[in-house]
Motif scaffolding. Structure first.
Motif, PDB file in Angstrom:
ATOM      1  N   LEU A 304     -15.917  87.377  36.057  1.00 46.56           N
ATOM      2  CA  LEU A 304     -16.526  88.407  35.226  1.00 46.56           C
ATOM      3  C   LEU A 304     -15.623  88.901  34.099  1.00 46.56           C
ATOM      4  CD1 LEU A 304     -18.282  90.611  37.949  1.00 46.56           C
ATOM      5  CD2 LEU A 304     -19.243  88.751  36.580  1.00 46.56           C
ATOM      6  N   GLN A 305     -14.347  88.565  34.152  1.00 45.89           N
ATOM      7  CA  GLN A 305     -13.434  89.084  33.132  1.00 45.89           C
ATOM      8  C   GLN A 305     -12.936  88.030  32.156  1.00 45.89           C
ATOM      9  OE1 GLN A 305     -10.752  91.923  35.732  1.00 45.89           O
ATOM     10  NE2 GLN A 305     -11.111  92.841  33.730  1.00 45.89           N
ATOM     11  N   LEU A 306     -12.877  86.779  32.541  1.00 49.21           N
ATOM     12  CA  LEU A 306     -12.450  85.750  31.601  1.00 49.21           C
ATOM     13  C   LEU A 306     -13.576  85.443  30.622  1.00 49.21           C
ATOM     14  CD1 LEU A 306     -10.500  83.146  33.765  1.00 49.21           C
ATOM     15  CD2 LEU A 306      -9.577  84.972  32.332  1.00 49.21           C
ATOM     16  N   PRO A 307     -13.256  85.033  29.398  1.00 50.12           N
ATOM     17  CA  PRO A 307     -14.292  84.630  28.446  1.00 50.12           C
ATOM     18  C   PRO A 307     -15.118  83.467  28.996  1.00 50.12           C
ATOM     19  CG  PRO A 307     -12.183  84.920  27.337  1.00 50.12           C
ATOM     20  CD  PRO A 307     -11.904  84.981  28.808  1.00 50.12           C
ATOM     21  N   GLU A 308     -16.393  83.468  28.669  1.00 51.66           N
ATOM     22  CA  GLU A 308     -17.293  82.453  29.188  1.00 51.66           C
ATOM     23  C   GLU A 308     -16.861  81.048  28.796  1.00 51.66           C
ATOM     24  OE1 GLU A 308     -19.718  86.222  28.381  1.00 51.66           O
ATOM     25  OE2 GLU A 308     -18.058  85.119  27.467  1.00 51.66           O
ATOM     26  N   VAL A 309     -16.392  80.891  27.562  1.00 50.31           N
ATOM     27  CA  VAL A 309     -16.017  79.564  27.091  1.00 50.31           C
ATOM     28  C   VAL A 309     -14.830  79.020  27.885  1.00 50.31           C
ATOM     29  CG1 VAL A 309     -14.517  80.474  25.247  1.00 50.31           C
ATOM     30  CG2 VAL A 309     -15.504  78.185  25.030  1.00 50.31           C
ATOM     31  N   MET A 310     -13.902  79.888  28.269  1.00 54.79           N
ATOM     32  CA  MET A 310     -12.765  79.440  29.077  1.00 54.79           C
ATOM     33  C   MET A 310     -13.221  79.058  30.476  1.00 54.79           C
ATOM     34  SD  MET A 310      -9.199  81.374  30.153  1.00 54.79           S
ATOM     35  CE  MET A 310      -8.485  81.402  28.520  1.00 54.79           C
ATOM     36  N   LEU A 311     -14.128  79.830  31.044  1.00 52.96           N
ATOM     37  CA  LEU A 311     -14.626  79.518  32.381  1.00 52.96           C
ATOM     38  C   LEU A 311     -15.285  78.151  32.425  1.00 52.96           C
ATOM     39  CD1 LEU A 311     -16.216  82.954  33.380  1.00 52.96           C
ATOM     40  CD2 LEU A 311     -14.192  81.909  34.409  1.00 52.96           C
ATOM     41  N   HIS A 427     -19.903  88.836  29.101  1.00 51.24           N
ATOM     42  CA  HIS A 427     -21.336  89.105  29.021  1.00 51.24           C
ATOM     43  C   HIS A 427     -22.060  88.767  30.321  1.00 51.24           C
ATOM     44  CE1 HIS A 427     -20.244  89.317  24.784  1.00 51.24           C
ATOM     45  NE2 HIS A 427     -21.387  89.955  24.586  1.00 51.24           N
ATOM     46  N   ILE A 428     -21.461  87.966  31.179  1.00 52.11           N
ATOM     47  CA  ILE A 428     -22.041  87.730  32.508  1.00 52.11           C
ATOM     48  C   ILE A 428     -22.083  89.045  33.281  1.00 52.11           C
ATOM     49  CG2 ILE A 428     -21.779  86.472  34.685  1.00 52.11           C
ATOM     50  CD1 ILE A 428     -20.237  84.329  33.110  1.00 52.11           C
ATOM     51  N   ALA A 429     -21.030  89.865  33.123  1.00 54.66           N
ATOM     52  CA  ALA A 429     -20.957  91.163  33.793  1.00 54.66           C
ATOM     53  C   ALA A 429     -21.696  92.250  33.031  1.00 54.66           C
ATOM     54  CB  ALA A 429     -19.495  91.570  33.969  1.00 54.66           C
ATOM     55  N   GLY A 430     -22.162  91.936  31.813  1.00 53.81           N
ATOM     56  CA  GLY A 430     -22.790  92.959  30.990  1.00 53.81           C
ATOM     57  C   GLY A 430     -21.803  93.752  30.174  1.00 53.81           C
ATOM     58  N   THR A 431     -20.636  93.162  29.887  1.00 60.63           N
ATOM     59  CA  THR A 431     -19.518  93.802  29.184  1.00 60.63           C
ATOM     60  C   THR A 431     -19.052  95.032  29.963  1.00 60.63           C
ATOM     61  OG1 THR A 431     -20.833  95.216  27.687  1.00 60.63           O
ATOM     62  CG2 THR A 431     -20.416  92.943  26.981  1.00 60.63           C
ATOM     63  N   VAL A 432     -18.169  95.826  29.373  1.00 65.30           N
ATOM     64  CA  VAL A 432     -17.637  96.983  30.102  1.00 65.30           C
ATOM     65  C   VAL A 432     -18.743  97.990  30.413  1.00 65.30           C
ATOM     66  CG1 VAL A 432     -15.279  96.766  29.233  1.00 65.30           C
ATOM     67  CG2 VAL A 432     -16.946  98.104  27.944  1.00 65.30           C
ATOM     68  N   ARG A 433     -19.793  97.985  29.594  1.00 56.66           N
ATOM     69  CA  ARG A 433     -20.892  98.911  29.854  1.00 56.66           C
ATOM     70  C   ARG A 433     -21.574  98.586  31.181  1.00 56.66           C
ATOM     71  NH1 ARG A 433     -25.440  99.346  25.302  1.00 56.66           N
ATOM     72  NH2 ARG A 433     -23.512  99.437  24.096  1.00 56.66           N
ATOM     73  N   GLY A 434     -21.795  97.318  31.440  1.00 60.64           N
ATOM     74  CA  GLY A 434     -22.421  96.926  32.692  1.00 60.64           C
ATOM     75  C   GLY A 434     -21.482  97.000  33.881  1.00 60.64           C
ATOM     76  N   ALA A 435     -20.170  96.893  33.620  1.00 59.96           N
ATOM     77  CA  ALA A 435     -19.190  96.884  34.714  1.00 59.96           C
ATOM     78  C   ALA A 435     -18.703  98.270  35.090  1.00 59.96           C
ATOM     79  CB  ALA A 435     -17.987  96.020  34.322  1.00 59.96           C
ATOM     80  N   ASP A 436     -18.977  99.269  34.272  1.00 70.94           N
ATOM     81  CA  ASP A 436     -18.375 100.589  34.443  1.00 70.94           C
ATOM     82  C   ASP A 436     -18.663 101.202  35.795  1.00 70.94           C
ATOM     83  OD1 ASP A 436     -17.033 102.967  33.701  1.00 70.94           O
ATOM     84  OD2 ASP A 436     -18.935 103.886  33.122  1.00 70.94           O
ATOM     85  N   ASP A 437     -19.880 101.065  36.306  1.00 67.71           N
ATOM     86  CA  ASP A 437     -20.238 101.685  37.575  1.00 67.71           C
ATOM     87  C   ASP A 437     -19.877 100.832  38.780  1.00 67.71           C
ATOM     88  OD1 ASP A 437     -21.300 103.893  36.279  1.00 67.71           O
ATOM     89  OD2 ASP A 437     -23.300 103.003  36.124  1.00 67.71           O
ATOM     90  N   ARG A 438     -19.333  99.632  38.538  1.00 64.28           N
ATOM     91  CA  ARG A 438     -19.067  98.707  39.647  1.00 64.28           C
ATOM     92  C   ARG A 438     -17.591  98.381  39.816  1.00 64.28           C
ATOM     93  NH1 ARG A 438     -21.977  93.761  37.802  1.00 64.28           N
ATOM     94  NH2 ARG A 438     -21.285  92.928  39.810  1.00 64.28           N
ATOM     95  N   PHE A 439     -16.835  98.475  38.728  1.00 69.90           N
ATOM     96  CA  PHE A 439     -15.435  98.064  38.781  1.00 69.90           C
ATOM     97  C   PHE A 439     -14.576  99.079  38.030  1.00 69.90           C
ATOM     98  CE2 PHE A 439     -18.040  94.208  38.800  1.00 69.90           C
ATOM     99  CZ  PHE A 439     -17.606  93.612  39.980  1.00 69.90           C
ATOM    100  N   MET A 440     -13.278  99.048  38.314  1.00 72.04           N
ATOM    101  CA  MET A 440     -12.341  99.886  37.577  1.00 72.04           C
ATOM    102  C   MET A 440     -12.040  99.238  36.239  1.00 72.04           C
ATOM    103  SD  MET A 440      -9.751 101.286  40.513  1.00 72.04           S
ATOM    104  CE  MET A 440      -9.054 102.472  39.361  1.00 72.04           C
ATOM    105  N   LEU A 441     -11.899 100.061  35.219  1.00 71.94           N
ATOM    106  CA  LEU A 441     -11.631  99.555  33.876  1.00 71.94           C
ATOM    107  C   LEU A 441     -10.191  99.873  33.470  1.00 71.94           C
ATOM    108  CD1 LEU A 441     -14.989 100.539  32.104  1.00 71.94           C
ATOM    109  CD2 LEU A 441     -14.369  98.349  33.134  1.00 71.94           C
ATOM    110  N   ASP A 442      -9.931 101.109  33.084  1.00 71.98           N
ATOM    111  CA  ASP A 442      -8.599 101.477  32.578  1.00 71.98           C
ATOM    112  C   ASP A 442      -7.707 101.956  33.721  1.00 71.98           C
ATOM    113  OD1 ASP A 442      -6.504 102.025  30.870  1.00 71.98           O
ATOM    114  OD2 ASP A 442      -7.328 103.933  30.167  1.00 71.98           O
ATOM    115  N   TYR A 443      -7.399 101.044  34.663  1.00 73.55           N
ATOM    116  CA  TYR A 443      -6.585 101.434  35.804  1.00 73.55           C
ATOM    117  C   TYR A 443      -5.144 101.740  35.419  1.00 73.55           C
ATOM    118  CZ  TYR A 443      -5.891  96.340  35.598  1.00 73.55           C
ATOM    119  OH  TYR A 443      -5.650  95.055  35.177  1.00 73.55           O
ATOM    120  N   TRP A 444      -4.666 101.236  34.262  1.00 72.62           N
ATOM    121  CA  TRP A 444      -3.315 101.562  33.797  1.00 72.62           C
ATOM    122  C   TRP A 444      -3.248 102.955  33.169  1.00 72.62           C
ATOM    123  CZ3 TRP A 444       1.150  99.424  34.912  1.00 72.62           C
ATOM    124  CH2 TRP A 444       1.240  98.058  35.193  1.00 72.62           C
TER     125      TRP A 444
END
Length: 549
Positions: A304-311, A427-444
């Motif tokens: 969900l975090q790597l670019p799609e083209v790299m995956l 975009h598989i994850a819906g960008t940070v907008r889609g991931a916000d309620d499911r994963f941690m973002l700015d953990y640093w």
């Protein structure tokens, strides 16, 4: 992936295409260096920066005292890590007109650009100029790597050290059984830097032992047991000076490692078990204790975090590598090189999925697998273009356009998230907008720097002064040191929200949303990264939404 060449276009245009790819690669490196030089100040401090800066001072004091002052050898648990990055930043700070933490961001940018350059050279060496350029672009436009290189003092330098070592191992496979002095030097330097950063650098030995099996088996088949053993012993012998050099490099940047022969193994044992009081993080919408993270933690976050083209490209390269191993017509050296690279990109993840250690802070501890992933992707892209040139030339523009579109998606997200690229979700994850309620973002907690800057600006604009001739009091939910450094001496930082004038909170699950006027709001893609509330005259018992661990 057996016959990757640089002749995507036939002679006489071949040389110009090669030169064009190399020129573009140099242009990309220059562009990244310029952009990094203009923006490195935008990146805030993480949880560990202040402690790492203290570690650097202790290490320099130890060297300066002739090893009489040995406080660095028992400082927190950082003595079990190398301090090369920290010492370089501390020394550079003494000679350039930048603040210490700005200098650390600059050194991070320099190390990151070095990693990009080595990745380019490695991709080029394996698959030619087009593969090198593609590898470079995949890594430079990987938001996770780019974001971490500025502010991650352990994992990003370790990733660069490991790709240097991989370059040495690839050269060793190409030149076996007569490695050149330059190859011996690169292997030694890479080994010393890798182990000197993190003891996990010893994984490279596993990559080499398994990866060299196709080449050694070929040696046995063609040369016989006696001659194959002699050639192997010769390689080990000529590598010894490089390994001695690597040991000295390791000792220079990680002094504790050579104080006792067993210290690196002690560090390995220490880090193989969780060593702190457990806390909880959000993963896939659930709040989970970090020692209890499921085996799916890493594969989910990488997907969900790597670019799609790299995956896509990396996945194709891994499948192709294992598919070619039983094929006799594939040169053994080729098998060895691609197998080592594939192991470097996948084996650490597989081990973590099986062993299930404590996992936290997203994939930051595994940033070191991203450069080999980028090289695999670049080699796969060059292979695809070569195959299309031979049989379906009309599809080349389509594949090239798709590759460029995938890179453009990553670039757009990096620009939109700046300077929080490391929080990227694809975009598989819906960008940070889609991931916000499911994963941690700015953990640093990087957003606390921008929040602090804007709070100071607000106070100046309103022409307010702290009451009672005291400093402004700010309660922080998140790492306090970054806010303290960013706010400066006119502010007092603490946990007590009852006595505070302002509350500064990260947009993470463990920080409350307060019913108080919002003075500052840091957002990316409509996601709140940090807020500053005016809580003067209000009674707020805590900023935490869950009990402290």
């Amino acid at each position: 992936m057996t016959s990757i060449t640089t002749s995507a276009i036939d002679t006489p245009l071949r040389r110009s295409v090669e030169r064009t790819c190399d020129d573009l690669a140099m242009l990309v490196l220059a562009a990244v260096a310029v952009i990094a030089g203009l923006t490195f100040r935008d990146y805030g401090l993480g949880w560990d920066d202040y402690t790492h800066a203290e570690y650097a001072d202790l290490l320099l004091r130890m060297f300066g005292s002739g090893f009489r002052d040995t406080a660095a050898l028992s400082f927190a648990n950082l003595y079990m890590y190398g301090g090369g990055f920290d010492m370089v930043a501390a020394l550079l700070h003494k000679v350039i007109p930048l603040e210490l933490f700005e200098t650390r961001r600059l050194v991070g940018a320099i190390v990151g650009v070095i990693g990009l350059a080595v990745t380019w050279r490695l991709g080029r060496r394996i698959g030619g100029p087009l593969a090198g350029l593609a590898s470079l672009l995949l890594l430079a436009l990987c938001p996770i790597f780019y974001g971490h290189m500025f502010m991650n003092p352990k994992d990003a330098p370790f990733a660069v050290a490991m790709i240097i070592l991989m370059l040495g191992l690839v050269r060793l496979a190409e030149e076996y059984p007569q490695p050149s002095p330059r190859t011996i030097l690169i292997v030694g330097l890479g080994a010393g830097l890798s182990l000197g950063c993190r003891v996990l650098g010893g994984l490279a030995l596993v990559y080499a032992l398994i990866g060299f099996l196709p080449l050694l088996l070929e040696e046995l088949r063609t040369e016989g047991l006696r001659e194959a053993a002699r050639r192997f012993a010769h390689v080990v012998y000529v590598l010894l000076p490089g390994l001695v050099f690597g040991y000295l490099v390791m000792g220079l940047i990680w002094p504790w490692s050579i104080m006792e022969p067993g210290n690196p193994f002690e560090a390995l044992t220490y880090f193989s078990h969780f060593f702190e009081k457990p806390w909880k993080e959000m993963f896939d919408g659930a709040i989970v204790s970090v020692p209890d993270m499921p085996w799916s933690y890493l594969p989910t976050l990488f997907a969900l975090q790597l670019p799609e083209v790299m995956l896509v490209l990396m996945g194709g390269a891994v499948v192709s590598t294992f598919a070619m191993l039983p094929r006799r017509e594939v040169p053994a050296r080729r098998k060895t090189i691609l197998l080592m690279l594939t192991l470097a990109a996948t084996l650490p993840l597989a081990i973590a999925m099986v062993k299930r250690p404590a996992l936290y802070n997203g994939i930051r501890h595994f940033v070191f697998v991203i450069p080999p992933m980028a090289v695999l992707g670049g080699v796969a892209f060059a292979w695809a273009m070569e195959r299309l040139r031979a049989s379906h030339r009309t599809w080349q523009p389509v594949v090239l356009a798709t590759f460029c579109f995938g890179l453009a998606l990553s670039l757009a997200e990096m620009i939109r998230l700046h300077p929080y690229q490391y929080t990227h979700f694809n975009h598989i994850a819906g960008t940070v907008r889609g991931a916000d309620d499911r994963f941690m973002l700015d953990y640093w907690g990087l957003a606390l720097k921008q929040a602090s800057d804007e709070l100071r600006e607000q106070i100046v604009e309103r022409q307010e002064v702290a009451p009672g001739n005291r400093k402004w009091k700010v309660a922080v939910c998140g790492p306090q040191r970054p806010a303290q450094v960013a706010l400066g001496p006119d502010f007092t930082i603490g946990w007590d929200s009852n006595a505070a004038d302002f509350a500064m909170t990260l947009g993470e699950f463990y920080c409350k949303g307060l019913t108080a006027p919002v003075m500052v709001e840091i957002k990316r893609d409509d996601v709140v990264f940090a807020r500053v509330y005016d809580i003067r005259g209000r009674s707020i018992s805590s900023l935490l939404s869950i009990p402290a661990p």
